[in-house]
Design an enzyme around this catalytic site. Structure first.
Site, mmCIF file in Angstrom:
data_model
loop_
_atom_site.group_PDB
_atom_site.id
_atom_site.type_symbol
_atom_site.label_atom_id
_atom_site.label_comp_id
_atom_site.label_asym_id
_atom_site.label_seq_id
_atom_site.Cartn_x
_atom_site.Cartn_y
_atom_site.Cartn_z
ATOM 1 N N LYS A 1 0.588 -1.131 0.298
ATOM 2 C CA LYS A 1 0.147 -0.352 0.141
ATOM 3 C C LYS A 1 0.911 1.545 0.124
ATOM 4 O O LYS A 1 0.835 2.104 -0.585
ATOM 5 C CB LYS A 1 -0.586 0.185 1.804
ATOM 6 N N ARG B 1 -9.993 0.502 7.051
ATOM 7 C CA ARG B 1 -10.502 -0.784 7.236
ATOM 8 C C ARG B 1 -10.921 -1.779 7.578
ATOM 9 O O ARG B 1 -11.727 -2.626 7.986
ATOM 10 C CB ARG B 1 -8.497 -1.167 6.942
ATOM 11 N N ARG C 1 11.626 -5.505 5.826
ATOM 12 C CA ARG C 1 11.222 -4.204 5.266
ATOM 13 C C ARG C 1 12.039 -3.565 6.098
ATOM 14 O O ARG C 1 12.369 -3.550 7.029
ATOM 15 C CB ARG C 1 10.090 -3.891 6.012
ATOM 16 N N ARG D 1 10.377 -1.100 11.792
ATOM 17 C CA ARG D 1 8.503 -0.837 12.429
ATOM 18 C C ARG D 1 9.075 -2.389 14.025
ATOM 19 O O ARG D 1 9.232 -3.580 13.784
ATOM 20 C CB ARG D 1 7.797 -1.039 11.761
ATOM 21 N N ARG E 1 -1.703 -8.638 12.942
ATOM 22 C CA ARG E 1 -2.407 -7.928 12.452
ATOM 23 C C ARG E 1 -3.156 -8.826 9.992
ATOM 24 O O ARG E 1 -4.480 -8.413 9.835
ATOM 25 C CB ARG E 1 -1.517 -6.901 10.664
HETATM 26 P P1 AP5 Z 1 4.451 -1.393 1.849
HETATM 27 O O1 AP5 Z 1 4.366 -0.449 0.762
HETATM 28 O O2 AP5 Z 1 5.593 -1.167 3.090
HETATM 29 O O3 AP5 Z 1 3.671 -2.647 3.121
HETATM 30 P P2 AP5 Z 1 2.380 -2.219 3.178
HETATM 31 O O4 AP5 Z 1 0.728 -2.414 2.246
HETATM 32 O O5 AP5 Z 1 2.243 -0.471 3.609
HETATM 33 O O6 AP5 Z 1 2.301 -3.021 4.741
HETATM 34 P P3 AP5 Z 1 2.289 -2.295 6.086
HETATM 35 O O7 AP5 Z 1 2.501 -2.508 7.135
HETATM 36 O O8 AP5 Z 1 2.305 -0.514 6.213
HETATM 37 O O9 AP5 Z 1 0.378 -2.411 6.770
HETATM 38 P P4 AP5 Z 1 -0.180 -2.588 7.574
HETATM 39 O O10 AP5 Z 1 -1.499 -2.358 6.569
HETATM 40 O O11 AP5 Z 1 -0.106 -3.275 8.587
HETATM 41 O O12 AP5 Z 1 0.335 -1.287 8.199
HETATM 42 P P5 AP5 Z 1 -0.013 0.282 8.593
HETATM 43 O O13 AP5 Z 1 1.002 1.137 8.922
HETATM 44 O O14 AP5 Z 1 -0.958 0.522 7.576
HETATM 45 O O15 AP5 Z 1 5.507 -2.449 1.884
HETATM 46 C C1 AP5 Z 1 6.235 -4.107 2.417
HETATM 47 C C2 AP5 Z 1 7.545 -4.596 1.370
HETATM 48 O O16 AP5 Z 1 7.524 -5.142 0.689
HETATM 49 C C3 AP5 Z 1 9.006 -3.313 1.307
HETATM 50 O O17 AP5 Z 1 9.772 -4.021 1.848
HETATM 51 C C4 AP5 Z 1 8.851 -2.916 0.206
HETATM 52 O O18 AP5 Z 1 9.505 -2.294 0.301
HETATM 53 C C5 AP5 Z 1 8.268 -4.491 -0.263
HETATM 54 N N1 AP5 Z 1 7.441 -4.575 -1.674
HETATM 55 C C6 AP5 Z 1 6.408 -3.868 -2.302
HETATM 56 N N2 AP5 Z 1 5.603 -4.221 -2.666
HETATM 57 C C7 AP5 Z 1 6.509 -5.479 -3.599
HETATM 58 C C8 AP5 Z 1 5.811 -6.197 -4.596
HETATM 59 N N3 AP5 Z 1 5.562 -5.785 -5.640
HETATM 60 N N4 AP5 Z 1 7.566 -6.915 -4.919
HETATM 61 C C9 AP5 Z 1 8.671 -7.441 -4.097
HETATM 62 N N5 AP5 Z 1 8.601 -6.358 -2.980
HETATM 63 C C10 AP5 Z 1 7.082 -5.363 -2.809
HETATM 64 O O19 AP5 Z 1 -1.339 0.436 10.227
HETATM 65 C C11 AP5 Z 1 -0.409 -0.310 11.550
HETATM 66 C C12 AP5 Z 1 -0.619 -0.103 12.331
HETATM 67 O O20 AP5 Z 1 -1.837 1.378 12.778
HETATM 68 C C13 AP5 Z 1 -2.456 -0.723 12.477
HETATM 69 O O21 AP5 Z 1 -1.943 -2.612 12.269
HETATM 70 C C14 AP5 Z 1 -3.038 -0.762 13.296
HETATM 71 O O22 AP5 Z 1 -3.160 -1.531 14.754
HETATM 72 C C15 AP5 Z 1 -2.730 1.353 13.228
HETATM 73 N N6 AP5 Z 1 -3.765 0.981 11.651
HETATM 74 C C16 AP5 Z 1 -3.635 1.966 11.121
HETATM 75 N N7 AP5 Z 1 -4.692 2.228 10.567
HETATM 76 C C17 AP5 Z 1 -5.764 2.137 10.868
HETATM 77 C C18 AP5 Z 1 -7.193 2.016 11.283
HETATM 78 N N8 AP5 Z 1 -6.984 2.727 9.629
HETATM 79 N N9 AP5 Z 1 -8.569 1.590 11.811
HETATM 80 C C19 AP5 Z 1 -7.230 1.154 13.090
HETATM 81 N N10 AP5 Z 1 -6.084 1.008 13.190
HETATM 82 C C20 AP5 Z 1 -5.108 1.005 12.342
HETATM 83 MG MG MG Z 2 1.691 1.539 4.833
#
Ligand code: AP5
Ligand code: MG
Length: 217
Positions: A13, A87, A126, A159, A170
């Site tokens: 994402k 989400r 990552r 992280r 997650r």
């Molecule tokens: P990356 O782009 O970082 O993936 P991502 O989908 O952004 O993964 P996240 O871990 O950030 O998602 P998440 O939903 O768990 O966390 P968030 O921060 O939103 O890519 C991942 C890795 O793969 C990287 O190393 C990248 O280089 C590599 N990569 C990418 N694409 C690739 C490809 N095509 N091929 C190979 N490698 C690739 O949320 C964190 C926390 O915040 C949640 O757990 C929750 O506690 C809270 N939170 C956030 N939003 C909410 C909400 N709306 N409601 C409630 N709680 C929330």
């Molecule tokens: Mg992210």
């Protein structure tokens, strides 16, 4: 245009939102906002710390209040890329109500579909920029200079929720709480599914093509 990006932890994402924000509007990432609030020790940061570090979901009202406030600022009046919000269906309904007040709507929901074994591989390697939160990967997407962000030279870090227990939580929550959103957006005719398991440039190509189709350009 308002595009929401849906995908499990590690689906890409953040990586893809960074690639399309110039075409749509600012990249608003709820997880990045929470991590920034935690780093600064704000009241919201203190409130959400235990949820974020364990991989649980922050309560809907807290997440919605933070993202909708950010969405009300001038730079997001005509469009934004939402990464990680909504989400849950309750969050999607809150977003719809807010946009409806402004005579706007969610124009596109991009679902990055990636199998679980690939998600686990990506999260294990990552690294993120401490300044701009740009994600890198040790193997598939390394920075040009080890330990430094290509864009701003910021230090890279891992992280606290990229531990095996928090990753499991997650991923489980994605299937129980977030997958129902796919039907929500499918039924309103705005869902575009992308094969997110391809290499980064190929996913970006498909994402940009889907955005162009929705924008009609
Ligand atoms: P990356 O782009 O970082 O993936 P991502 O989908 O952004 O993964 P996240 O871990 O950030 O998602 P998440 O939903 O768990 O966390 P968030 O921060 O939103 O890519 C991942 C890795 O793969 C990287 O190393 C990248 O280089 C590599 N990569 C990418 N694409 C690739 C490809 N095509 N091929 C190979 N490698 C690739 O949320 C964190 C926390 O915040 C949640 O757990 C929750 O506690 C809270 N939170 C956030 N939003 C909410 C909400 N709306 N409601 C409630 N709680 C929330
Ligand atoms: Mg992210």
């Amino acid at each position: 245009m308002y595009t929401v990006i849906i995908g499990a932890a590690g689906a890409g994402k953040g990586t893809q939102a960074a690639a399309v924000q110039k075409k749509i509007g600012p990249h608003l990432a709820s997880g990045d906002m929470f991590r920034e609030a935690m780093a600064q020790g704000t009241p919201i940061g203190l409130e959400v710390r235990r949820f974020v570090n364990s991989g649980s979901l922050v309560p809907d009202v807290v997440a919605a209040a933070m993202v909708l406030e950010r969405l009300s600022r001038d730079d997001a009046r005509n469009g934004a890329v939402l990464d990680g919000f909504p989400r849950t269906v309750a969050q999607a309904e809150a977003l719809d109500r807010e946009l409806e007040k402004r005579g706007q709507k969610v124009d596109q929901a991009l679902y990055l579909n990636v199998p679980e074994d690939e998600l686990l591989r990506r999260l294990a390697g990552r690294w993120l920029c401490r300044v701009c939160q740009m994600p890198y990967h040790e193997v598939s997407n390394p920075p040009k200079v080890a330990g430094k962000c290509d864009k701003d030279g910021g230090d890279l870090f891992q992280r606290r929720d990229d531990t095996s227990d928090a990753i499991r939580t997650r991923l489980d929550l994605f299937f129980t709480e977030t997958v129902p959103l796919l039907d929500y957006y499918r039924s309103s005719g705005v869902l575009d599914e992308i094969d997110g398991a391809q290499e980064i440039e190929k996913v970006s190509h498909d994402v940009v093509a889907a955005v162009r189709r929705r924008k009609g350009v």
